[in-house]
Design a protein around this motif. Structure first.
Motif, PDB file in Angstrom:
ATOM      1  N   MET A 118      31.576  43.653  36.315  1.00 10.87           N
ATOM      2  CA  MET A 118      30.969  42.692  37.233  1.00 10.87           C
ATOM      3  C   MET A 118      30.135  41.672  36.465  1.00 10.87           C
ATOM      4  SD  MET A 118      32.142  43.340  40.192  1.00 10.87           S
ATOM      5  CE  MET A 118      31.155  42.240  41.125  1.00 10.87           C
ATOM      6  N   THR A 119      29.483  42.119  35.421  1.00 12.74           N
ATOM      7  CA  THR A 119      28.668  41.205  34.630  1.00 12.74           C
ATOM      8  C   THR A 119      29.528  40.118  34.003  1.00 12.74           C
ATOM      9  OG1 THR A 119      27.080  42.950  34.156  1.00 12.74           O
ATOM     10  CG2 THR A 119      27.067  41.053  32.668  1.00 12.74           C
ATOM     11  N   VAL A 120      30.675  40.507  33.458  1.00 13.31           N
ATOM     12  CA  VAL A 120      31.584  39.528  32.857  1.00 13.31           C
ATOM     13  C   VAL A 120      32.088  38.561  33.923  1.00 13.31           C
ATOM     14  CG1 VAL A 120      33.840  39.244  31.743  1.00 13.31           C
ATOM     15  CG2 VAL A 120      32.258  40.997  30.932  1.00 13.31           C
ATOM     16  N   ALA A 121      32.490  39.092  35.072  1.00 16.58           N
ATOM     17  CA  ALA A 121      32.995  38.238  36.157  1.00 16.58           C
ATOM     18  C   ALA A 121      31.929  37.232  36.589  1.00 16.58           C
ATOM     19  CB  ALA A 121      33.442  39.090  37.339  1.00 16.58           C
ATOM     20  N   ARG A 122      30.689  37.676  36.716  1.00  8.82           N
ATOM     21  CA  ARG A 122      29.608  36.763  37.113  1.00  8.82           C
ATOM     22  C   ARG A 122      29.384  35.680  36.065  1.00  8.82           C
ATOM     23  NH1 ARG A 122      27.254  41.404  39.398  1.00  8.82           N
ATOM     24  NH2 ARG A 122      26.199  41.917  37.475  1.00  8.82           N
ATOM     25  N   GLN A 123      29.416  36.061  34.792  1.00 11.47           N
ATOM     26  CA  GLN A 123      29.191  35.077  33.741  1.00 11.47           C
ATOM     27  C   GLN A 123      30.326  34.050  33.685  1.00 11.47           C
ATOM     28  OE1 GLN A 123      28.151  36.841  29.986  1.00 11.47           O
ATOM     29  NE2 GLN A 123      26.517  38.058  30.887  1.00 11.47           N
ATOM     30  N   VAL A 124      31.559  34.508  33.833  1.00 13.06           N
ATOM     31  CA  VAL A 124      32.694  33.580  33.843  1.00 13.06           C
ATOM     32  C   VAL A 124      32.591  32.666  35.047  1.00 13.06           C
ATOM     33  CG1 VAL A 124      35.209  33.416  34.098  1.00 13.06           C
ATOM     34  CG2 VAL A 124      34.220  35.051  32.479  1.00 13.06           C
ATOM     35  N   ARG A 125      32.290  33.244  36.223  1.00 10.64           N
ATOM     36  CA  ARG A 125      32.172  32.436  37.443  1.00 10.64           C
ATOM     37  C   ARG A 125      31.056  31.402  37.292  1.00 10.64           C
ATOM     38  NH1 ARG A 125      32.873  36.252  40.842  1.00 10.64           N
ATOM     39  NH2 ARG A 125      30.744  36.966  40.870  1.00 10.64           N
ATOM     40  N   ARG A 126      29.936  31.786  36.694  1.00  8.63           N
ATOM     41  CA  ARG A 126      28.825  30.855  36.492  1.00  8.63           C
ATOM     42  C   ARG A 126      29.253  29.696  35.588  1.00  8.63           C
ATOM     43  NH1 ARG A 126      24.990  34.299  34.296  1.00  8.63           N
ATOM     44  NH2 ARG A 126      24.952  35.338  36.299  1.00  8.63           N
ATOM     45  N   ARG A 127      29.991  29.998  34.545  1.00 13.71           N
ATOM     46  CA  ARG A 127      30.477  28.951  33.646  1.00 13.71           C
ATOM     47  C   ARG A 127      31.469  28.032  34.368  1.00 13.71           C
ATOM     48  NH1 ARG A 127      30.307  29.961  27.765  1.00 13.71           N
ATOM     49  NH2 ARG A 127      28.845  31.666  27.431  1.00 13.71           N
ATOM     50  N   GLN A 128      32.324  28.624  35.173  1.00 11.36           N
ATOM     51  CA  GLN A 128      33.293  27.821  35.908  1.00 11.36           C
ATOM     52  C   GLN A 128      32.595  26.920  36.925  1.00 11.36           C
ATOM     53  OE1 GLN A 128      36.145  30.628  37.457  1.00 11.36           O
ATOM     54  NE2 GLN A 128      37.275  30.688  35.527  1.00 11.36           N
ATOM     55  N   MET A 129      31.577  27.440  37.612  1.00 12.60           N
ATOM     56  CA  MET A 129      30.828  26.614  38.572  1.00 12.60           C
ATOM     57  C   MET A 129      30.136  25.462  37.848  1.00 12.60           C
ATOM     58  SD  MET A 129      29.372  29.283  41.479  1.00 12.60           S
ATOM     59  CE  MET A 129      27.913  29.587  40.567  1.00 12.60           C
TER      60      MET A 129
END
Length: 129
Positions: free
Chosen positions: A1-12
């Motif tokens: 979940m941490t990786v998914a959140r970090q990737v999503r934050r970068r994409q946003m």
């Protein structure tokens, strides 16, 4: 979940210069992946949001000239949403920006580890469908 959140934050973060919010980006990408107009309710289902929220997203995209609403030829009471040429182009830019943000995140791994991770995630995705 941490990786998914970090990737999503970068994409946003990558979407900010485009003047589009994540919900609108998801809708544009869903329409582009469909390759044909979608009914408003079907788009909301694909986005896993309530129809009313879908209407708000579509309203914003329509105001920006990225989608248009047209009567459904199979049912004139229904409305279809389709990408405009500007929407098609922005959907491509969004995809490229998101891929770039993800690639940048995973670039800290050597190529062999990136490939191993990709293989493992593909395997999990196939098994869980």
């Amino acid at each position: 979940m941490t990786v998914a959140r970090q990737v999503r934050r970068r994409q946003m973060h990558a979407l900010e210069p485009m003047g589009i919010n994540p919900s609108q980006a998801r809708a544009l990408r869903a329409l582009a992946r469909a390759g044909h107009p979608l009914r408003s309710g079907e788009l909301a289902e694909r986005l896993r949001i309530q129809a009313r929220s879908g209407t708000d997203v579509i309203d914003g995209l329509e105001a920006g000239g990225l989608v248009r609403r047209e009567p459904d030829p199979a049912d004139r009471r229904a409305v279809q949403v389709e990408l405009t040429p500007a929407g098609v182009e922005l959907a491509k830019q969004i995809g490229a920006a998101q891929r770039s943000a993800s690639a940048e995140f995973f670039a800290v791994l050597p190529a062999t580890e990136q490939e191993a991770l990709r293989s493992l995630l593909d395997h999990l995705t196939e098994e869980c469908q």
